[in-house]
Design a protein around this motif. Structure first.
Motif, mmCIF file in Angstrom:
data_model
loop_
_atom_site.group_PDB
_atom_site.id
_atom_site.type_symbol
_atom_site.label_atom_id
_atom_site.label_comp_id
_atom_site.label_asym_id
_atom_site.label_seq_id
_atom_site.Cartn_x
_atom_site.Cartn_y
_atom_site.Cartn_z
ATOM 1 N N ARG B 157 -1.713 3.068 1.129
ATOM 2 C CA ARG B 157 -1.113 2.149 2.110
ATOM 3 C C ARG B 157 0.380 2.474 2.144
ATOM 4 N N GLY B 184 -8.210 7.776 5.764
ATOM 5 C CA GLY B 184 -7.450 6.811 4.965
ATOM 6 C C GLY B 184 -6.392 7.471 4.120
ATOM 7 N N GLU B 401 -12.317 -2.901 2.206
ATOM 8 C CA GLU B 401 -12.019 -2.437 3.560
ATOM 9 C C GLU B 401 -13.228 -2.683 4.450
ATOM 10 N N LYS B 408 -9.791 -0.434 11.818
ATOM 11 C CA LYS B 408 -10.096 -0.286 10.386
ATOM 12 C C LYS B 408 -9.133 -1.169 9.608
ATOM 13 N N ASN B 410 -8.076 -2.641 5.741
ATOM 14 C CA ASN B 410 -8.219 -2.621 4.285
ATOM 15 C C ASN B 410 -7.209 -3.587 3.701
#
Lengths: 335, 624, 557
Positions: B157, B184, B401, B408, B410
Motif C-alpha cells: 500500500r 497489487g 481484500e 479492488k 484492500n
C-alpha cells in the motif's frame, strides 16, 4: 671455437687484480674496542722557547683506537688558550706542533701552561695532563706594525676626548689586558649622544709601503661587558685618515661579548667617509687612527643628531675596552 | 652501388628472425563475453517556497531556507549514469560492478565517479554433497528471515505518484500502474525486502537430507566502517595494498549468521542465526554485541498458510528477549474473503537492526549518522502503520481484500501495545509531504531539527517526535496502545478507449493509553494521524500518461503531548499535497517523467511549523 | 636482373602477408578478488591498545586489449576497488595498473613502451626471491600470489616504465645460428628542480650469440643520471656489464659448463667540487651442470663477487624490513613496538619494494646473512652445489642447494666471516595427499677479538599437507617456523654506499611460528576460494600471539 671460448673464460677469471684495503668500513676496534692509553701525554720539552720557531714544540701520546681527541693549552697567568683537535689514535709533531700563538686574545705570556688531552669514546672520557713553561713568547709576526699596545701608557701624540657623562671611564688600565699588562678602557654613560668619546692616535704605517690594501689587515683586541649590564647595541668605529685627507671607516657592531676577542679586518673593507682624495686606499699613508666609542643614548630629551632615544639602555654603562692595535700583512694577527 | 645496396637489403632482411608477432608473451585469458548494461537518469528539481521552512531560531530570529533551490542530480545516492559491467572468466565464476558517474553541472567541469553497490564476485561449484554458490565483495541484497535479516515489505500500500530512483522502467508507459492494479504490487528493485550485505556469503542447496543453508560473514549497514578521506591520488601512491590507512578504525564490526532450511512434507522449516559484533570504545574493550536465533516455519495446505517465526535475541549483558510472529492466511474459498491474521509479541530486550523489527527500546549508543553505523529508522515508540513491527510491542494485525467489478479494495488493521513502559516519546512519519521535507536537509542525516527540534530525517522521509506527559512519581504511569488502519481502493476505468487507474489510500493511526478495537478519533488519543491520498493515472496516448495526486494529512495531539509556549495548545497539523504530472515514453528505452507538486504544511498552534511551496521535478530515464 | 629483384621482392612481400592474421580489435581480460581479514591479538592483559582488526576489500582489474592494427596492441588495466564496510560508494577508488604499447615492425623488430617487465641475469638485473619461504605450503602460497600480483613480482622480473625492443639476426650457418638482441631503457625518476634531483634512467640489454657449441651472451645494466636536466650538483652512475657462456662439454656427456663474469663501476660525481669518487668491482661465477634427464640435475659452481661490486638492479631485497605494519603496532601495557614477523610479511601492510634505487637495501641477518642480495651479494666467494631429483614415478621431487662461502674482505676487521647456507625441498603426492616441505639453514661465523666474533644461526622450515576431498575441494594445512640465535654486526651505509658503522645485531633464541588450517575450492586454475584460520606466535623480547581468519576469493588473478 670451443677452445677459444674456454680460454677466454679462464683468462677472464684470472685477469683481475685485487687492490683492496685491509678491510671494509671503519674499524670495529674504533667502534667497539676498549679504550686504553698506550703512551701517556708528554711534551717535546718541559719549557718552550718560541723565539726560535725553527725548533718544533709539540706533544705526543697514543691510545688503542681512533677517536676524537682535543689537546688544550691554557696560560695560568694570561688565561690564553690554544687548542688542537683531530680524529686518530695518537698525537705527534704532525698534529700538535705549536708556535706559541693563542686561538684568540689574550696572548700567552711568560708563564706556566697546563696542557690537557681529552679522549672521548661514547660515554667514556679519558683525560691526560702535563705542564709546560713558556720561557720566551713568540716573536712578532712578520710585517707586524704596532700602532698602540698601551704598555708604556698613551701612545705618543695621541688625543683623548670624552663627553661629560657620568660615570665615564676613558683611561689606561693595568691588569687583564689582551696582550701584555695594560689596555685602554673606553666607556661610560651619556644620555643625549651616541658619541661617548674617542682616542686619536698618530700612526706611522710607512712600513706597509707597496703592500696593496687587500693584503693589509687592521687588528685590534676588544672586550665588552656582561650582557644585561652593558647596552646590547654598543659599538666601535675605526677611522683611518690618510695623508691626502681621505678618511676610511669601519664599524665593529655590536660589541656584545665579555672576553677579549681579536677583530681583524682587511683594510679593503674600510669604506670612504667624506670627500674623496685620490679615491684609493693607501694603507702606508695612514697618518691618524681614531677609535670612537658609541652607543644609542637612553635619553630622555633630544638626541644629538636627531632620532629617538633607546630607553632600554637606561642605566646601562657602555664598556668597549681596546688593546693592541696593529696592522699585519697577508694574514690577520696571530695572538 | 645502388644495385648492391638494394641487393644487400633484400638479402639481410630474411636473416631477421620472425618474431612471431605479438604472441611471445604470456597472453592473458580474454573473456568470451563482457556484459555492459545500465541506465541513465537525468534528474532536476526546482523548489520554490511561498512560505519558506524555518529550520531554527537564532538570537530571536528565525532561520529560513532560501526561497528557491535547484538540484541537478538526485541527493539520495542514485547517480546519473550507472554502468553495470560483468564478465564470466569461466562457466563457474563471474564478477561485476556498477560504475556510477555524475555530471554535477556546476559550471566548473566537476565530475563525480564511483561505484554504487561495489565490486561483486560470484562463484558456483557442484559436489557430490550439494551445490554451492559463493557471493563476495560489494553490496549484495540478501535476506534470511524476518527476525534476522530482512526489510519490511508491507502490504503493497503506497502511492506511485512519487517515483523512486530505482524504479524499473518498462516499455509500456502505463505498465507500472497496471501492474499495481492487476497484481497489487509493482516490479521492484532487487533491494526490495532485502538488506544490504558486504562480505562473504555461501549458499548450499541439495545437501544430504535435502537441507539448504546460507552462511554469512561480513557487514550490514548497521556495521558499516568509517573511513578517512580516500582519494585516488593517495590510493595510487599507497605503498601497500591492504589500504588499512583508509580506515578510521580497524576495530571489527561485523555480522555472522546463517540459515538452515529443510522441507518436510508441507512444512518448510528454517533455523536462523544472526550475530552482530562491534565495539563502543576506540580500543575494543567495550563490546556492542547482539545475538538472534530463531526458528521459522511455513505450512501450506488447501490454500491455508501458517507462517511464523519464533526466536530470541540478546543484547550485550541484557537478559534474552523472546519474539513471536505468527501469521495465518485463509483462502477466500473458505472464509468469504482472504484474511491475513498475524499475532506478534516482541520483547523489549530483542534487538536486531538488520531485521524487520524496529528498535524502540534499547539505547545502543550508536550515532544516528549512517557513516557511524547508525540506522535510519524511527526510534522511540513509533507509529509504524499496519504490519510494522518493533520491539517492546505485542499486537495483532488483520488484512483482507475484495473486488467489486473493477473496484479492488484492500484494508488492514493493527492493534498493538507496548509491553514495558520505557519511554514517554512517540514518533510518527510524515506521509504526504515526507519526501519533500526530507529534501530540506538534502545532504545530511539530521536528528531533532526544525523550529521545535522534533524532526529527524530518514532515507527519503521525515519522522517527528512527540513528548507525552505520562509520568507520575518518576515513573511512566500508562501503557501505550497503537491502532493503525489502512484502506485502499483501486479502480480501473476506460478513458478515451484506454485503460486508466484511480487509487485511493487512507491511513488512520492513533496512540492512546487504553486498548481500542479501532483507531481512536477523539482527544483521548495522544496522537491521531489521518491520511488521505488520491491518485489518478490516465493514459492519453500509447506513449503518454497524465498523473495526478491529491493528499491530505492531519495530525492532532491532545493536551498530554507537547504544548506550544505561545498558544498553550497541542499540535494540530495539516499537510496538503497537490500534484500533476506527465509520463512520456520517448522511445522503447527512454521515458520522461514530469511532476509538479504544490505542498503546504501548517500547524495552527505551533506557528513556526509552517511552510509551503511548489516543487517541480523532471526525470529522464534511459535503460540499456 | 629485373627478374632477380622481382623474386626477392616477392619473398619479402609474401613473408609480410603470411605473418598477418585477423584478430579482434578490442578484447577484455582480467579478474577480481575479495580479501577479508579478521585478526585478534590475543592478550587479555593489554588494556591500552587495540586488540582486534577487521578489514578487507574487493576489486576488479579489468584489462583491455586494443588492437588498432594486426601488429600493434595497447594494453591497459583498470582497477576498481572498494574497501570492506564502505556502503554505496563511500570507500571506492579507481586506479590504473598498466598501460603498455606493444608492436612489431615488419614482423622482425618487436617493441614495447610503457609498463614492461624486465630481467637479465642474477648479477645484472634480477628481482631476488622472498627470504621468508622455502617451498611454502599451498595455504600460504595463495596469499603469496596476491603479494606477487600486487607488486608485479613475476618470475624475478622488475616492473619498469620505459621502452624495450627485441630483434634477432638469423646467421644461417651450421655453427653460428643467430644473434638475439634485447635493448631497454627505463626511467627511474624524473628530474626535480626543487631539490636538484637529476633525471635518472636505467638502460641496458643483452646480446646472445647462439651457436652449436653453446651460447655466448653479453649483458649490460646501467643506472645513470642525465646531465643538465637540473642545476647539476651530484650525479650518479652505475655501470654493470657481464659476459655469460654456456657450453655443453663434448668430452663428458650431459655436462654443461656455465660461466658469467662481469665488471661494475659506481661513480659519484660532485659537479660543484669537480670531483668524482669511483668504486669498481667484478665478479665471476663458473660451474658445471650435469643434467641426466629432466628429473635429475646436479651442479657445482665456484663464485666470486668482489666487495665493491655494485649492481643495484640485482642487489636488492624485496621486503623493506624497516617498514612497520599498521596492524597492532604497539603491544602490551608497556607500549612495546611490535616486531614484524612471518604473518606481516604474508598478509599485512608491510612495504615491498616495487622498484630499486642506488642505495643498498637494509637486510635482516636472521633471514639471510649469506646471500641477502641474492647471488650478486658483494664480498662473497666460495662454492655452491645444487641437486635435484624426481623419483618414484614423478611423485617425489627432491632438491637441495648448499653454499659454502666466505668474505673476501673483512668488515671492520681483517677477520673474515664464513657462511654456510643449506636448503632442501621436498614435494610429494600420493593419491589424494600432497606434501610440500622445505628447510633452510644458515650459519655465519667469524673469529677474532671479543667484539669481532660472530655466531649467528637461523633456521626456516616450511611444511604443508593437502588432502583432496573432491576434485575441486581440498583441505590444507601449512606451517612455518623460523628460528634465529646469535649475533652479527650489520653494516650501515652512507649516501655513497660506503660502510660508516656496524650495528650490533643480537637475537636470543628468537622464534616465530605461523600455522594455518584452511579449505580451498578450485573453480579453475586461476580462480580459487581459500578460507583459512591462522595462528602466529612470536617469541623474542616479548611473546605475542595473533590469530587470524582469512577469506580470499580470487577470480582469474
Amino acid at each position: 671455437m670451443k677452445h677459444i671460448l674456454y680460454l677466454s673464460a679462464l683468462l677472464f677469471i684470472f685477469s683481475c687484480d685485487n687492490d683492496y684495503p685491509e678491510f671494509m668500513g671503519n674499524s670495529l676496534n674504533d667502534q667497539y674496542g676498549e679504550l686504553t692509553i698506550v703512551d701517556s701525554l708528554v711534551s717535546s720539552s718541559s719549557s718552550f722557547d718560541f723565539s726560535q720557531p725553527n725548533i718544533p714544540r709539540y706533544f705526543e701520546a697514543s691510545w688503542t683506537k681512533n677517536l676524537e681527541w682535543t689537546l688544550t693549552i691554557t696560560g695560568s697567568q694570561s688565561g690564553a688558550s690554544k687548542s688542537f683537535t683531530g680524529f686518530d689514535s695518537k698525537i705527534d709533531i704532525n698534529t700538535t706542533s705549536w708556535l706559541g700563538s693563542a686561538d684568540d686574545f689574550p696572548s700567552f705570556y711568560y708563564e706556566d701552561c697546563s696542557v690537557q688531552l681529552l679522549l672521548v669514546d661514547g660515554e667514556i672520557e679519558l683525560v691526560q695532563n702535563t705542564i709546560v713553561t713558556i720561557d720566551e713568547i713568540k716573536l712578532a709576526q712578520e710585517g707586524l706594525v704596532v700602532v698602540a699596545d698601551f704598555e708604556q701608557g698613551y701612545p705618543t701624540n695621541s688625543i683623548e676626548y670624552f663627553q661629560p657623562g657620568d660615570p665615564m671611564k676613558f683611561e689606561i688600565t693595568t691588569g687583564g689586558a689582551a696582550q701584555g699588562e695594560k689596555f685602554y678602557s673606553m666607556g661610560g654613560y651619556v644620555t643625549w649622544d651616541y658619541y661617548l668619546g674617542s682616542l686619536k692616535i698618530a700612526a706611522d704605517v710607512s712600513a706597509l709601503e707597496s703592500v696593496p690594501s687587500s693584503l693589509v689587515y687592521f687588528n685590534m683586541a676588544i672586550i665588552g661587558g656582561e650582557q644585561g649590564q652593558v647596552p646590547a647595541d654598543q659599538f666601535i668605529k675605526i677611522v683611518c685618515r690618510e695623508s691626502d685627507n681621505e678618511t676610511y671607516v669601519y664599524e665593529f657592531k655590536p660589541i656584545n661579548w665579555s672576553d677579549w676577542r681579536l677583530l681583524s679586518v682587511p683594510y679593503d673593507e674600510f669604506t670612504l667617509e667624506g670627500s674623496p682624495g685620490n679615491n684609493q686606499k693607501d694603507p702606508s699613508n695612514i697618518t691618524m687612527i681614531e677609535v670612537l666609542c658609541l652607543s644609542c643614548p637612553a635619553g630622555p630629551g633630544p638626541i644629538v643628531g636627531g632620532g629617538a632615544p633607546c630607553e632600554d639602555n637606561t642605566n646601562l654603562i657602555v664598556k668597549t675596552n681596546i688593546d693592541y692595535i696593529t696592522f699585519t700583512t697577508n694574514e690577520p694577527y696571530q695572538p | 652501388m645502388k644495385n648492391f645496396l638494394i641487393l644487400a637489403l633484400f638479402l639481410t632482411y630474411p636473416l631477421l628472425s620472425f618474431t612471431q608477432g605479438l604472441d611471445d608473451d604470456v597472453k592473458p585469458n580474454v573473456f568470451d563475453k563482457i556484459n555492459i548494461s545500465g541506465e541513465y537518469r537525468f534528474f532536476i528539481q526546482n523548489r520554490t517556497f511561498i512560505d519558506p521552512y524555518i529550520s531554527g531560531i537564532a538570537d530571536g530570529d528565525t532561520l529560513r531556507l532560501t526561497q528557491r533551490e535547484i538540484l541537478i542530480g538526485d541527493a539520495t545516492q542514485l547517480p546519473e549514469l550507472t554502468l553495470r559491467i560483468s564478465a564470466n572468466p569461466n562457466s563457474k565464476v563471474s564478477f561485476g560492478t556498477d560504475l556510477t558517474f555524475w555530471n554535477q553541472q556546476t559550471g566548473s567541469f566537476e565530475y563525480f565517479r564511483g561505484m554504487n553497490l561495489g565490486v561483486n564476485l560470484y562463484g558456483s561449484f557442484k559436489t557430490d554433497v550439494g551445490n554451492f554458490n559463493v557471493k563476495t565483495g560489494g553490496i549484495h541484497w540478501l535476506k534470511l528471515s524476518r527476525m534476522t535479516l530482512k526489510q519490511f515489505e508491507g502490504f503493497n500500500r503506497y502511492n506511485l505518484f512519487v517515483r523512486n530512483p530505482w524504479d524499473p522502467q518498462g516499455s509500456d508507459i502505463m505498465g507500472r500502474y497496471s501492474d499495481y492494479y492487476d497484481r497489487g504490487s509493482i516490479v521492484q528493485d532487487v533491494r526490495w525486502g532485502n538488506q544490504a550485505f558486504q562480505g562473504f556469503a555461501l549458499d548450499g542447496a541439495e545437501l544430504p537430507g535435502d537441507v539448504n543453508f546460507t552462511f554469512l560473514y561480513g557487514k550490514s549497514q548497521t556495521t558499516a566502517s568509517s573511513f578517512e578521506v580516500i582519494d585516488n591520488q593517495s590510493y595510487q601512491q599507497s605503498i601497500q595494498f591492504a589500504n588499512t590507512q583508509f580506515y578510521a578504525s580497524l576495530l571489527p564490526s561485523y555480522i555472522l549468521g546463517g540459515r538452515l532450511s529443510k522441507t518436510l512434507g508441507k512444512w518448510n522449516l528454517g533455523l536462523n542465526s544472526l550475530n552482530g559484533y562491534a565495539y563502543r570504545d576506540s580500543i575494543g574493550l567495550e563490546t556492542n554485541n547482539y545475538q538472534v536465533h530463531s526458528f521459522d516455519y511455513d505450512f501450506n495446505k488447501n490454500g491455508f498458510s501458517f507462517v511464523g517465526e519464533i526466536g530470541f535475541g540478546k543484547y550485550n549483558a541484557f537478559d534474552p528477549g523472546l519474539a513471536i510472529i505468527s501469521k495465518l492466511k485463509t483462502p477466500k474459498k473458505y472464509t468469504f474473503l482472504p484474511f491475513d491474521f498475524e499475532y506478534f509479541r516482541i520483547s523489549s530486550n530483542f534487538y536486531n537492526n538488520n531485521s524487520e523489527i524496529l528498535n524502540s527500546s534499547i539505547n545502543d549508543g550508536i550515532s544516528a549518522d549512517p557513516s557511524e553505523g547508525g540506522v535510519l529508522q524511527q526510534n522511540g515508540s513509533a507509529i509504524l502503520g499496519v504490519g510494522g513491527l518493533a520491539n517492546n510491542r505485542t499486537g495483532v494485525s488483520i488484512n483482507s481484500e475484495y473486488e467489486i467489478g473493477k473496484l479492488k479494495i484492500n484494508f488492514g488493521q493493527t492493534i498493538a501495545k507496548e509491553i514495558d513502559r520505557l519511554t514517554s516519546a512517540v514518533t510518527y512519519g510524515h506521509a504526504v509531504n515526507g519526501l519533500t521535507q526530507s529534501e530540506f536537509y538534502r545532504w545530511q542525516y539530521v536528528s531533532n531539527v526544525g523550529p521545535y527540534g522534533r524532526w529527524s530525517k530518514i532515507f527519503r522521509g521525515i519522522y517527528e517526535t512527540v513528548q507525552i506527559d505520562n509520568v507520575k512519581d518518576g515513573e511512566i504511569a500508562f501503557d501505550k496502545y497503537f491502532n493503525s488502519f489502512d484502506f485502499q481502493a483501486k479502480m480501473e476505468y476506460m478513458f478515451n478507449k484506454r485503460k486508466s487507474y484511480f487509487f485511493y489510500l487512507g491511513s488512520f493511526n492513533s496512540v492512546q493509553s487504553k486498548l481500542s478495537l479501532f483507531t481512536v478519533l477523539n482527544e483521548s488519543a495522544y496522537i491521531r494521524q489521518y491520511v488521505h491520498q488520491f491518485e489518478n493515472y490516465t493514459s492519453l496516448t500509447n506513449k503518454t500518461a497524465l498523473t495526478t495526486y491529491f493528499g491530505v494529512e492531519r495530525v492532532i495531539g491532545n493536551y498530554q503531548t507537547d504544548i506550544d509556549d505561545m498558544s498553550f495548545m497541542p499540535r494540530n497539523q495539516t499537510a496538503l499535497g497537490i500534484g500533476l504530472g506527465l509520463d512520456v515514453a520517448l522511445n522503447q528505452k527512454t521515458s520522461l517523467y514530469l511532476r509538479h507538486r504544490y505542498f503546504t504544511y501548517e500547524d495552527v498552534n505551533f506557528v513556526l511549523d509552517n511552510n509551503s511551496g511548489h516543487e517541480t521535478t523532471l526525470e529522464i530515464k534511459v535503460n540499456f | 636482373m629485373k627478374n632477380y629483384y622481382l623474386t626477392i621482392f616477392s619473398v619479402f612481400l609474401t613473408t609480410v602477408i603470411f605473418a598477418q592474421e585477423r584478430v579482434k580489435k578490442i578484447e577484455f581480460y582480467g579478474g577480481a578478488r575479495t580479501n577479508i581479514l579478521f585478526q585478534d591479538l590475543a592478550d587479555d592483559s593489554d588494556t591500552l591498545n587495540i586488540q582486534k582488526a577487521n578489514y578487507g576489500h574487493s576489486l576488479i582489474d579489468l584489462g583491455i586489449l586494443i588492437r588498432p592494427s594486426n601488429d600493434t596492441e595497447i594494453i591497459t588495466e583498470l582497477r576498481m576497488r572498494n574497501e570492506l564496510g564502505g556502503f554505496y560508494g563511500s570507500a571506492v577508488t579507481f586506479g590504473l595498473r598498466r598501460l603498455t604499447l606493444k608492436g612489431v615492425i615488419n614482423n622482425a623488430i618487436r617493441y614495447k613502451i610503457g609498463d614492461i617487465d624486465l630481467k637479465l641475469t642474477p648479477y645484472t638485473l634480477y628481482n631476488n626471491d622472498y627470504q621468508d619461504r622455502v617451498n611454502e605450503a599451498n595455504v600460504f602460497r595463495t596469499a603469496r600470489e596476491v603479494v606477487d600480483y600486487e607488486n608485479f613480482f613475476g618470475d624475478n622480473t622488475w616492473r619498469r616504465q620505459g621502452m624495450e625492443t627485441e630483434f634477432a639476426l638469423d646467421l644461417t650457418n651450421d655453427n653460428f645460428k643467430s644473434i638475439d638482441f634485447r635493448l631497454f631503457s627505463t626511467r627511474s625518476n624524473p628530474s626535480n628542480k626543487a631539490i636538484n634531483l637529476p633525471e635518472r634512467f636505467y638502460s641496458g640489454g643483452s646480446i646472445l650469440l647462439n651457436t652449436s657449441y653453446g651460447t655466448l651472451g653479453f649483458n649490460s645494466a646501467n643506472l645513470h643520471d642525465l646531465k643538465n636536466t637540473v642545476n647539476d650538483n651530484q650525479l650518479y652512475y652505475n655501470y654493470v656489464n657481464s659476459v655469460s657462456v654456456s657450453v655443453p662439454l663434448t668430452f663428458v656427456k650431459d655436462v654443461t659448463f656455465d660461466l658469467e663474469s662481469g665488471l661494475s663501476s659506481e661513480i659519484f660525481e660532485d659537479v660543484i667540487l669537480e670531483s668524482t669518487q669511483e668504486n669498481n668491482g667484478y665478479f665471476w661465477n663458473a660451474g658445471f651442470k650435469y643434467t641426466r634427464s629432466e628429473s635429475q640435475l646436479v651442479s657445482l659452481s665456484s663464485m666470486y663477487t668482489g666487495p665493491y661490486f655494485r649492481s643495484h638492479g640485482a642487489q636488492n631485497i624485496r621486503l623493506d624490513y624497516q617498514s612497520q605494519s599498521g596492524i597492532f603496532p604497539v603491544i602490551t601495557n608497556d607500549q612495546l613496538s611490535r616486531e614484524m614477523g612471518l604473518l606481516d610479511y604474508l598478509y599485512n601492510d608491510v612495504a615491498y619494494r616495487k622498484t630499486f634505487d642506488n642505495k643498498i637495501d637494509v637486510s635482516n641477518p636472521s633471514f639471510s646473512s649469506a646471500l641477502p642480495y641474492g647471488l650478486a651479494t658483494p664480498n662473497r666467494t666460495g662454492l655452491a652445489i645444487s641437486a635435484k631429483e624426481t623419483i618414484w614415478e614423478d611423485r617425489i621431487n627432491l632438491s637441495t642447494d648448499v653454499y659454502s662461502l666466505k668474505e673476501i674482505l673483512g668488515s671492520g676487521t681483517q677477520e673474515l666471516k664464513s657462511f654456510l647456507k643449506v636448503s632442501a625441498m621436498l614435494d610429494a603426492n600420493y593419491n589424494k595427499w600432497q606434501l610440500k616441505s622445505g628447510l633452510s639453514f644458515e650459519q655465519t661465523n667469524r673469529d677474532g677479538l671479543s667484539y669481532e666474533q660472530i655466531d649467528l644461526t637461523s633456521f626456516l622450515v616450511d611444511f604443508g599437507i593437502d588432502f583432496k576431498l573432491t576434485d575441486n575441494i581440498s583441505l590444507m594445512y601449512g606451517g612455518k617456523l623460523h628460528m634465529s640465535d646469535g649475533n652479527d654486526l650489520t653494516p650501515l651505509y652512507d649516501n655513497q654506499n660506503q660502510i660508516i658503522y656496524f650495528n650490533n645485531y643480537e637475537v636470543d633464541n628468537q622464534s616465530q611460528t605461523l600455522n594455518a588450517l584452511g579449505i580451498n575450492v578450485n573453480f579453475s586454475e586461476k580462480s580459487k576460494l581459500t578460507i583459512s584460520y591462522n595462528s602466529f606466535v612470536q617469541y623474542h623480547q616479548t611473546k605475542y600471539t595473533v590469530n587470524q581468519f582469512h577469506v580470499l576469493y580470487r577470480l582469474n588473478l
